[in-house]
Design a protein around this motif. Sequence first.
Motif, short mmCIF file in Angstrom:
data_model
loop_
_atom_site.label_atom_id
_atom_site.label_comp_id
_atom_site.label_asym_id
_atom_site.label_seq_id
_atom_site.Cartn_x
_atom_site.Cartn_y
_atom_site.Cartn_z
N ASP A 43 0.84 -1.20 0.00
CA ASP A 43 0.00 0.00 0.00
C ASP A 43 0.88 1.25 0.00
N THR A 103 2.54 1.60 -3.59
CA THR A 103 1.63 2.03 -4.65
C THR A 103 1.09 3.44 -4.44
N LYS A 159 4.33 6.43 -8.60
CA LYS A 159 3.66 5.83 -9.74
C LYS A 159 4.66 5.26 -10.74
N ARG A 178 5.31 -2.17 -10.39
CA ARG A 178 4.08 -1.59 -9.85
C ARG A 178 2.87 -2.47 -10.12
N GLN A 238 0.36 -3.95 -7.30
CA GLN A 238 -1.08 -3.67 -7.30
C GLN A 238 -1.90 -4.96 -7.28
N ARG A 251 -4.24 -6.16 -4.09
CA ARG A 251 -5.68 -6.44 -4.23
C ARG A 251 -6.04 -7.75 -3.55
#
Length: 265
Positions: free
Chosen positions: A171, A174, A178, A252, A256, A260
Amino acid sequence: MTKGTQEQTSIVPAKDAVSALASAGAAATSAMVVSPAAATSALAFAALLVAIFPPVLAAMTEAGVRRMKMRGDRFFNKIVDEWARDEEKTHEEIAGQLEAAKDDPNVADAIWRAVRGLMEAPNDAAAIPLGVLVAEYTREKRAADAFFRGVVRLLQELEASEFDELRKLLDWVTSTTKRAEVDLVARNGAVDAALDDFVHDVNVDGEPDKRTMTDAVSDPGRMFGLLTANGLAVSLPGMRFDVSLPEITLRRVTAQRLLRLLEAG
């Protein structure tokens, strides 16, 4: 043993795993229909364990079987939730779809790997991410690729505290930058990251605005080792920081996807 024989041997029990999982799901639905307060039958999940790892089940205590049953409930329910995310389907319908797809080698292999990971994980938190992962791949009948296999292996090794620490680390990564690839280093008990594409160690140390740090992970070296060993990051000591420091490059898109799954738990 030839490669063909190995593949055939692994696919047969995997198909049994799909059938057992489907049966467990259908039994769960039946139990809830009979009594809304009823939990999934322990025998339903036991059938799944018997189909896959009979010696493991035989060695379990009654409490151990109940705990695995609870994992199985959460795992199957999450598959249903994810699979039926945009549709209105019951557990029985999802179970039927899984049973119908059991001859698909990709579906069978994905469920086999995930259930094995579910049983071997050191904490119960792995059930939900594994369910999300299986639903994602089985809905599209996608082969268990390097990411799938790496996540399953990672969840088989993460302790409960590390599960939460990794979620916080991802977390942080991210939300902080970017960049398509982020270079992380373990230094002084914390995780340090370079944010500029073209700075080297001396510049990073001299320009605080080009770096950031987090203490979300208690043992960064071990966490880096788990990510690289399971193909979810690349270890490149000396690439951006001092060669003596544990350093990884994390994509990245990988961060991500993994985040999730962990947030679903």
